[in-house]
Design a protein around this motif. Structure first.
Motif, PDB file in Angstrom:
ATOM      1  N   ASP A   1     -24.251 -49.789  39.415  1.00 60.66           N
ATOM      2  CA  ASP A   1     -25.310 -49.885  38.406  1.00 60.66           C
ATOM      3  C   ASP A   1     -24.685 -49.806  37.020  1.00 60.66           C
ATOM      4  O   ASP A   1     -24.867 -48.836  36.282  1.00 60.66           O
ATOM      5  CB  ASP A   1     -26.289 -48.728  38.637  1.00 60.66           C
ATOM      6  CG  ASP A   1     -27.474 -48.784  37.686  1.00 60.66           C
ATOM      7  OD1 ASP A   1     -27.661 -49.816  37.014  1.00 60.66           O
ATOM      8  OD2 ASP A   1     -28.214 -47.787  37.629  1.00 60.66           O
TER       9      ASP A   1
ATOM     10  N   VAL B   1     -37.315 -49.745  39.834  1.00 62.87           N
ATOM     11  CA  VAL B   1     -37.961 -48.609  39.187  1.00 62.87           C
ATOM     12  C   VAL B   1     -37.258 -48.235  37.894  1.00 62.87           C
ATOM     13  O   VAL B   1     -37.663 -47.311  37.207  1.00 62.87           O
ATOM     14  CB  VAL B   1     -37.977 -47.366  40.109  1.00 62.87           C
ATOM     15  CG1 VAL B   1     -38.784 -47.662  41.370  1.00 62.87           C
ATOM     16  CG2 VAL B   1     -36.555 -46.941  40.483  1.00 62.87           C
ATOM     17  N   ASP B   2     -36.198 -48.978  37.541  1.00 60.76           N
ATOM     18  CA  ASP B   2     -35.335 -48.501  36.464  1.00 60.76           C
ATOM     19  C   ASP B   2     -35.295 -49.448  35.260  1.00 60.76           C
ATOM     20  O   ASP B   2     -34.472 -49.259  34.375  1.00 60.76           O
ATOM     21  CB  ASP B   2     -33.904 -48.323  36.990  1.00 60.76           C
ATOM     22  CG  ASP B   2     -33.312 -49.624  37.503  1.00 60.76           C
ATOM     23  OD1 ASP B   2     -34.101 -50.514  37.905  1.00 60.76           O
ATOM     24  OD2 ASP B   2     -32.087 -49.763  37.492  1.00 60.76           O
TER      25      ASP B   2
ATOM     26  N   PRO C   1     -33.751 -40.905  36.353  1.00 66.37           N
ATOM     27  CA  PRO C   1     -33.144 -39.847  37.188  1.00 66.37           C
ATOM     28  C   PRO C   1     -31.673 -40.176  37.425  1.00 66.37           C
ATOM     29  O   PRO C   1     -31.304 -41.339  37.591  1.00 66.37           O
ATOM     30  CB  PRO C   1     -33.942 -39.922  38.495  1.00 66.37           C
ATOM     31  CG  PRO C   1     -34.586 -41.268  38.516  1.00 66.37           C
ATOM     32  CD  PRO C   1     -34.730 -41.709  37.082  1.00 66.37           C
TER      33      PRO C   1
ATOM     34  N   LYS D   1     -32.692 -49.421  29.942  1.00 61.22           N
ATOM     35  CA  LYS D   1     -31.236 -49.385  29.952  1.00 61.22           C
ATOM     36  C   LYS D   1     -30.564 -50.692  29.551  1.00 61.22           C
ATOM     37  O   LYS D   1     -29.549 -50.672  28.867  1.00 61.22           O
ATOM     38  CB  LYS D   1     -30.732 -48.903  31.313  1.00 61.22           C
ATOM     39  CG  LYS D   1     -31.088 -49.783  32.486  1.00 61.22           C
ATOM     40  CD  LYS D   1     -30.576 -49.120  33.786  1.00 61.22           C
ATOM     41  CE  LYS D   1     -30.729 -50.059  34.957  1.00 61.22           C
ATOM     42  NZ  LYS D   1     -30.211 -49.448  36.194  1.00 61.22           N
TER      43      LYS D   1
ATOM     44  N   ARG E   1     -26.673 -38.884  44.878  1.00 59.55           N
ATOM     45  CA  ARG E   1     -26.171 -39.930  43.979  1.00 59.55           C
ATOM     46  C   ARG E   1     -27.294 -40.901  43.616  1.00 59.55           C
ATOM     47  O   ARG E   1     -27.965 -41.437  44.490  1.00 59.55           O
ATOM     48  CB  ARG E   1     -25.041 -40.674  44.688  1.00 59.55           C
ATOM     49  CG  ARG E   1     -24.593 -41.967  44.052  1.00 59.55           C
ATOM     50  CD  ARG E   1     -23.589 -41.731  42.980  1.00 59.55           C
ATOM     51  NE  ARG E   1     -23.022 -42.981  42.473  1.00 59.55           N
ATOM     52  CZ  ARG E   1     -22.255 -43.034  41.392  1.00 59.55           C
ATOM     53  NH1 ARG E   1     -21.967 -41.929  40.717  1.00 59.55           N
ATOM     54  NH2 ARG E   1     -21.775 -44.180  40.972  1.00 59.55           N
ATOM     55  N   HIS E   2     -27.471 -41.135  42.327  1.00 60.30           N
ATOM     56  CA  HIS E   2     -28.467 -42.091  41.858  1.00 60.30           C
ATOM     57  C   HIS E   2     -27.799 -43.313  41.253  1.00 60.30           C
ATOM     58  O   HIS E   2     -26.827 -43.197  40.520  1.00 60.30           O
ATOM     59  CB  HIS E   2     -29.372 -41.457  40.798  1.00 60.30           C
ATOM     60  CG  HIS E   2     -30.423 -40.563  41.371  1.00 60.30           C
ATOM     61  ND1 HIS E   2     -30.132 -39.373  41.984  1.00 60.30           N
ATOM     62  CD2 HIS E   2     -31.781 -40.688  41.430  1.00 60.30           C
ATOM     63  CE1 HIS E   2     -31.258 -38.798  42.394  1.00 60.30           C
ATOM     64  NE2 HIS E   2     -32.269 -39.570  42.071  1.00 60.30           N
ATOM     65  N   GLN E   3     -28.320 -44.482  41.580  1.00 61.91           N
ATOM     66  CA  GLN E   3     -27.975 -45.730  40.909  1.00 61.91           C
ATOM     67  C   GLN E   3     -29.272 -46.521  40.860  1.00 61.91           C
ATOM     68  O   GLN E   3     -30.112 -46.401  41.755  1.00 61.91           O
ATOM     69  CB  GLN E   3     -26.903 -46.510  41.681  1.00 61.91           C
ATOM     70  CG  GLN E   3     -25.534 -45.845  41.692  1.00 61.91           C
ATOM     71  CD  GLN E   3     -24.699 -46.156  40.450  1.00 61.91           C
ATOM     72  OE1 GLN E   3     -24.022 -47.156  40.355  1.00 61.91           O
ATOM     73  NE2 GLN E   3     -24.765 -45.259  39.463  1.00 61.91           N
ATOM     74  N   PHE E   4     -29.432 -47.308  39.806  1.00 64.09           N
ATOM     75  CA  PHE E   4     -30.656 -48.107  39.658  1.00 64.09           C
ATOM     76  C   PHE E   4     -31.912 -47.216  39.656  1.00 64.09           C
ATOM     77  O   PHE E   4     -32.963 -47.612  40.138  1.00 64.09           O
ATOM     78  CB  PHE E   4     -30.753 -49.161  40.766  1.00 64.09           C
ATOM     79  CG  PHE E   4     -29.533 -50.035  40.860  1.00 64.09           C
ATOM     80  CD1 PHE E   4     -29.313 -51.044  39.924  1.00 64.09           C
ATOM     81  CD2 PHE E   4     -28.582 -49.834  41.848  1.00 64.09           C
ATOM     82  CE1 PHE E   4     -28.168 -51.831  39.988  1.00 64.09           C
ATOM     83  CE2 PHE E   4     -27.438 -50.617  41.917  1.00 64.09           C
ATOM     84  CZ  PHE E   4     -27.240 -51.623  40.988  1.00 64.09           C
ATOM     85  N   GLY E   5     -31.746 -46.005  39.138  1.00 63.94           N
ATOM     86  CA  GLY E   5     -32.881 -45.107  39.015  1.00 63.94           C
ATOM     87  C   GLY E   5     -33.396 -44.531  40.321  1.00 63.94           C
ATOM     88  O   GLY E   5     -34.474 -43.943  40.352  1.00 63.94           O
ATOM     89  N   ARG E   6     -32.646 -44.702  41.411  1.00 61.97           N
ATOM     90  CA  ARG E   6     -33.092 -44.211  42.721  1.00 61.97           C
ATOM     91  C   ARG E   6     -31.941 -43.488  43.389  1.00 61.97           C
ATOM     92  O   ARG E   6     -30.773 -43.807  43.157  1.00 61.97           O
ATOM     93  CB  ARG E   6     -33.443 -45.371  43.663  1.00 61.97           C
ATOM     94  CG  ARG E   6     -34.497 -46.271  43.235  1.00 61.97           C
ATOM     95  CD  ARG E   6     -34.516 -47.587  44.023  1.00 61.97           C
ATOM     96  NE  ARG E   6     -34.465 -47.422  45.475  1.00 61.97           N
ATOM     97  CZ  ARG E   6     -34.636 -48.438  46.317  1.00 61.97           C
ATOM     98  NH1 ARG E   6     -34.868 -49.670  45.857  1.00 61.97           N
ATOM     99  NH2 ARG E   6     -34.577 -48.243  47.619  1.00 61.97           N
ATOM    100  N   PRO E   7     -32.259 -42.566  44.288  1.00 59.80           N
ATOM    101  CA  PRO E   7     -31.169 -42.054  45.114  1.00 59.80           C
ATOM    102  C   PRO E   7     -30.587 -43.200  45.933  1.00 59.80           C
ATOM    103  O   PRO E   7     -31.341 -44.017  46.488  1.00 59.80           O
ATOM    104  CB  PRO E   7     -31.832 -41.005  46.013  1.00 59.80           C
ATOM    105  CG  PRO E   7     -33.291 -41.140  45.830  1.00 59.80           C
ATOM    106  CD  PRO E   7     -33.561 -41.977  44.611  1.00 59.80           C
TER     107      PRO E   7
END
Lengths: 392, 365, 365, 392
Positions: free
Chosen positions: D121, D381-382, D391, D166, C251-257
């Protein structure tokens, strides 16, 4: 080498060296020279190149014969950390110089790794070693050093190149604790005692021949040291109530007047957890014995620290008025530390260190999460930057 | 029910905080607590003389400030935040409240305690929970007191003790001057370095017997102290949280401020939440002193706040890492205060047991 | 004391796991538990016929596998890991162990239960703690049984009930066929969807009275079941931890696992530690069945493992976020099993109270 | 506008509109038109541009006169989230079109923010809106939507530009829930109920005139919505034992046979914490009343969720055998949800959602740590990468 041969050999050694009539130190030296010190070490270095497990055979025979031992608790750092590192990275000369007096206890060792600015982040050490001809000049401060005031030698992690990323710029030395510029100061703790020391080095000279491993390879050498430290944890079997639950359960039994329903349920719960932790230790040793060591060691240290803290906290509440008192705040420098020693207030305060020393509980949780559960590591910001440019 | 700090209370807090910032720094407190005079009586005299801290809830008619328990709580909060070694709890809370419960109250002695010229203490074990049976270790016979009381807070600094004793006709309350040969005050080795306790022995000591209802006077002192100690615990917890947050912003490991590690952030966020509840409970307890909800409010606040203070102090030590285990760092002073406060005036478990019947949650059987 | 899994036990585990992977997928379990036949008796017959799971600790002389409670525990662990709705606890553990405690044991019935042809259940409330008084809600008079037992595990699937009943001469134990008009089995709405409970009414039911000591037979069944249920709880906790770890890696949230967030990592590390202790305790309990330490080991294991299983299941739901709150995701099946198991055969608090005198930690007063 | 004037005005309104004889909807419309709906809204939009606190004056007068209310629980999303957003970002036309029927309850609103891949998120939403002439074509899936099956309108957060980071590529719309391509499916929960829905949009057409705020500015608009959601939490005063402690304490009182010493201490502890939480709420409202709102709201929601979970868990243990039973697994679609409603098993399961809905406890802890305590944020990182390259 099998158990029978080894038992035979030990008996022959005992025939030649009667513990009843031999001087303690002479006996220990002879034992080392006979390869019966640590049988898994190579011949000539106190061992016979045998399986580590076979050491039990020797120890049983010697104990049965009333032989003196090398007082392993007093020299634990030498045995558990320095020796395996010297064996792995030392030159032949270093091995022959250091291992025998280390094992016999003639020379006590201490470990100079942690610094005020490098605790959990050990790879940040800043103690500088600068090359000066055939020597190195070392300046810096180490902390949380046990046995420093009685130690003859230290294993020392230094920064030799601040211009490369932190893991790449360290070197590892053996330090003569009697060398000029080494100053040992007791470090008093919240218990009032000073179990540990701060060690200051000011332009202390170390010959390059006392380096262990290559220049710049100190981190790898240190990993060997630390890996061996972890192996030592959870080593010996403990009887039921052998840990911190012991004094607390005894206080409950001895003092019916302090019992309340609330404390009772908490105590039994902690008894349950303590006994489960003990069983987990038994299980871990059974796994080791069949050659399948489990990854539970770190989790057990976590539980050990937590239970020690909860139990001692409960004990003070249970004691009520007596919990308001302490035994003695006098600053002392004990040679050995017993978490269960002294009174309840001491146990409460000392137990706070259990989740910090030997790897904080926070670092252990990271290790379990990443290495055991395989959860992704966080992005690192400190591994590619030159050490000198890291924020601190 | 006002759970905020009033402007007057905020001004009082600021004055106390200013003085303590000047006179109660950790290094000097630490140095003092290893001497044989662990109480800072100079500081105490300044607090009483300049800020009236010794007689806040004493009526003006008895020479006091005529404020309420709420103001006492605010001072306790600041004293908790600094662990300043002054005999506030013993003299201005326990002894003073017991004297206020006598009929008529001894205005002269209250005046002396309020001015700081005289220091008082209440001769009961600091571990005594409110609602306990009247203590019986001191006897009042033939006009003198005999017996022993262990672990009395601030007794080592006291000139006068308020002493519960059992006479032939039942409970009695006395004032006893310490400067007589028949009174021995022996400092104990106290877990809490900044609130020293002492054992007191009476060996035929002369006393002044107080009038009024001794049981209700003692009870009142213990209930009030329990209610207000919660504010001290809030002060302790607040210092621990604030100090830890500041340290973790500053301390770097792995090239980052340690306070940026999420696991630690979450623990501190939880502590912040505990403190928010504790503060509401402590304010409520201070506000309820003397009212119909006093006991429920006191037990609720003390059981919660002592748990929160211990948790905060334990987290403070842990999250400071090695430095938090050293004698030089003040964290241990707060840990010791928090743990002793958890026992003082009853443990959380005792408080919950006392609370249960008051809120109709009967114990089994 | 061997706390490891033997090779034979590992082989048994692998066989059971293979079968369950094939036949007990969450989607089919979920679909089944909303029907009026929530037990998967086809699967049960395969488990018994092919793997002998119905008679593991029944001696070979009585037609069983001649294994020990350790093997039963291994199967329970796998059943916990899959929450497969088979009547293992009711038939192969509770009813079978009670029958084994009779003298002589009914070999024919044991054989039928072991083969899976016949399903059994022990007619006591699933909430009964070991060591409880002999149940008295069923009466044995005039050669028939009258009375009611609530919340019997696996009763809805049972052909035969083992029934404790009180006769004129005291406790008795009976076998009762369900296919008679005088026995009514009413399924209850069970919190645990995958271990349905039912209420049983006897209205003059015919029975076969069992010989031997009924109290010790019943007691033995409850102690053994309590010891072994800990292994089921380990299986539940293990599934929850493993599934959550896998989900958080993915699961990814905020661009991270999500599994890279330290606060979650630390919680899972703590859970791993709890599980390590739970597993050691559960293995110890299985190993101790029938020995002198049986009761201490059972109470220790069950009180710890039920707490750990509930914690693991609650973390599993929470760390799955919204998806963990949905009916489609299997997490809730484990939450419901864990919570019901915490009550089954006594709550952790009851177990601690039973344990205390056995380890010389006497209760107050 | 002061309280007295307002009271006067309300009484005059009541004189003109007798609640006893006026149709409910007519009464509500008249109230809106008189500016007595939400007095802090502008004139002409149901308000008088007065202080928000003065609403109490109106509400008291109307309640005393037996006036009907607009059933605020049923239309909470419209009142609490849609209305303030429309007020802040809507065109005059939008305000006049939407606010009156929203307030009277004639038109129910729902909120389409969360998605299966965008929970905590939220800025990761992937529901695509593509410009098509004067319209937008929307395709995507939303989840955890309450009232979707009864709603006439939705506030909708979409992705209009996947090629920018985003936070920059979102736009915010009002969606007609009766438009073609909108499908609402009940989302069943672990309680057996379906309080919420999934909403699927397939090439659903939205006129550009139903956009709120600028194209690409959807995140800022959504922040207004969410800020107003948080304000609503912990709003009304609760009596002692008004929360989850209530049913548990009642079960304890009603059933002496379930009482054990262990449960007793746990229960009293939870009573203490529940009452402290209630007092913290009182304190927060007192702070608000004097214009110094404290930052404790997030912490209170954390404690609320934790206590609900601990209390309901305890209740099942306390009930023992009855805790093994459930009231009803039938799939239902309740209009209103009461955490305390139904039986103990339901309360236990439903309480699990309290630490997820309306901001997970984990996100709340981040917020407290960073915004209240000022601890440093973790490196993100996002935030600089185009949305489409993240990702997932």
């Amino acid at each position: 080498m099998n158990a029978e041969t080894l038992r035979e050999r030990t008996r022959e050694f005992l025939d030649r060296n009667d513990p009843a009539t031999t001087d303690r130190l002479e006996f220990l030296r002879a034992r080392f020279d006979a390869g019966l010190a640590w049988v898994h070490f190579p011949e000539g270095l106190g061992g016979l190149g045998a399986e580590r497990e076979l050491q039990n055979v020797v120890d049983q025979e010697l104990a049965a014969a009333g032989a003196p031992d090398n007082d392993p608790r007093r020299i634990g750092i030498g045995l558990g950390m320095a020796a395996p590192t010297i064996l792995a990275f030392g030159t032949d000369e270093q091995k022959h110089r250091f291992l025998r007096p280390l094992w016999t206890g003639e020379e006590v060792w201490c470990q100079l790794f942690s610094e005020p600015g490098a605790g959990s982040d050990l790879a940040a050490v800043g103690t500088r070693a600068v090359r000066d001809g055939d020597d190195w000049l070392v300046t810096g401060q180490k902390v949380w050093t046990s046995s420093a005031h009685s130690a003859r030698w230290a294993i020392l992690l230094t920064r030799t190149d601040p211009d490369v990323p932190k893991h790449a710029g360290m070197s590892y030395f053996v330090l003569d604790m009697t060398a000029p510029g080494v100053e040992v100061r007791p470090l008093r703790q919240i218990t009032g005692e000073a179990e540990f020391n701060e060690v200051f080095m000011t332009d202390t000279r170390i010959p390059d021949t006392d380096r262990l491993g290559e220049v710049g390879d100190g981190w790898r050498v240190a990993q060997t040291t630390l890996m061996n430290e972890r192996v030592a944890i959870g080593g010996r079997p403990v009887p039921r109530e052998g840990g911190m639950i012991g004094p607390v359960a005894r206080a409950w039994r001895d003092r019916p007047e302090v019992r309340t329903p609330e404390l009772h349920d908490r105590l039994v719960d902690l008894w349950v957890q303590s006994e489960a932790l003990r069983l987990a230790g038994v299980r871990l040793r059974q796994q080791l014995a069949v050659g399948h060591p489990g990854p539970e060691g770190s989790a057990m240290k976590l539980a050990f620290a937590r239970l020690n803290q909860e139990l001692t906290g409960l004990e003070l509440e249970m004691l009520g008025e007596d919990g308001l008192r302490y035994d003695d705040w006098t600053m002392r420098r004990p040679d050995l530390v017993d978490f269960l020693g002294r009174e309840a207030g001491y146990r409460y305060l000392r137990a706070k260190g259990n989740s910090i020393e030997g790897g904080t509980s926070e670092v252990l949780r990271n290790i379990i999460a990443e290495r055991v559960l395989g959860l992704p590591a966080e992005a690192r910001v400190d591994t590619k930057v030159p050490w000198k440019d890291l924020p601190r | 029910m006002n759970l905020l700090y009033s402007d007057v209370e905020d001004q009082l807090r600021a004055s106390v905080a200013d003085l303590l910032a000047d006179r109660a720094q950790p290094a000097s407190i630490l140095a003092r607590c290893e001497t044989d005079k662990p109480h800072d009586l100079d500081l105490w005299r300044t607090l009483t003389a300049e800020l009236g801290a010794g007689s806040l809830h004493v009526p003006e008619s008895l020479g006091g400030q005529g404020a309420s328990a709420r103001e006492v709580a605010v001072v306790l909060e600041e004293l908790g935040r600094t662990v300043a070694p002054v005999p506030f709890l013993g003299s201005a809370v326990l002894a003073t409240t017991a004297l206020l419960g006598c009929e008529p109250a001894d205005g002269e002695l209250l005046g002396a305690l309020g001015s700081g010229r005289t220091v008082g203490a209440l001769a009961v074990s600091l571990a005594t929970a409110p609602g306990s049976a009247f203590p019986s270790t001191v006897e009042y016979t033939d006009g003198v007191l005999r017996g022993r009381v262990r672990s009395v807070a601030d007794a080592a600094a006291a000139d006068v003790l308020v002493v519960p004793a059992v006479g032939v006709d039942g409970p009695t309350l006395h004032t006893v001057r310490v400067d007589q040969a028949q009174v021995t005050v022996t400092p104990a080795v106290s877990l809490d370095l900044t609130r020293p306790i002492a054992d007191v022995t009476f060996d035929g000591a002369a006393s002044t017997r107080l009038t009024g209802d001794p049981e209700s006077a003692l009870d009142g002192a213990l209930w009030t102290a329990a209610a207000l100690l919660a504010s001290e615990q809030v002060g302790v917890a607040d210092w621990c949280l604030t100090t830890t947050v500041a340290y973790l912003k500053d301390r770097h490991q792995f090239g980052r401020p340690v306070g940026s590690f999420q696991a630690l952030k979450h623990r501190l966020a939880d502590l912040f939440g505990e403190l928010a509840l504790a503060r509401a409970a402590a304010r409520n307890a201070a506000d309820a002193v003397g009212g119909p909800e006093e006991r429920v409010a006191a037990l609720l606040a003390n059981s919660l706040c002592s748990t929160v203070a211990v948790h905060a102090a334990e987290e403070c030590v842990q999250l400071h890492g090695g430095i938090g285990m050293t004698w030089e760092h003040p964290a241990h002073l707060y840990l010791k205060r928090a743990k002793a406060d958890q026992i003082a005036l009853g443990t959380p478990g005792q408080h919950r047991r006392l609370l249960a019947p008051l809120v109709d949650l009967p114990a089994p059987r």
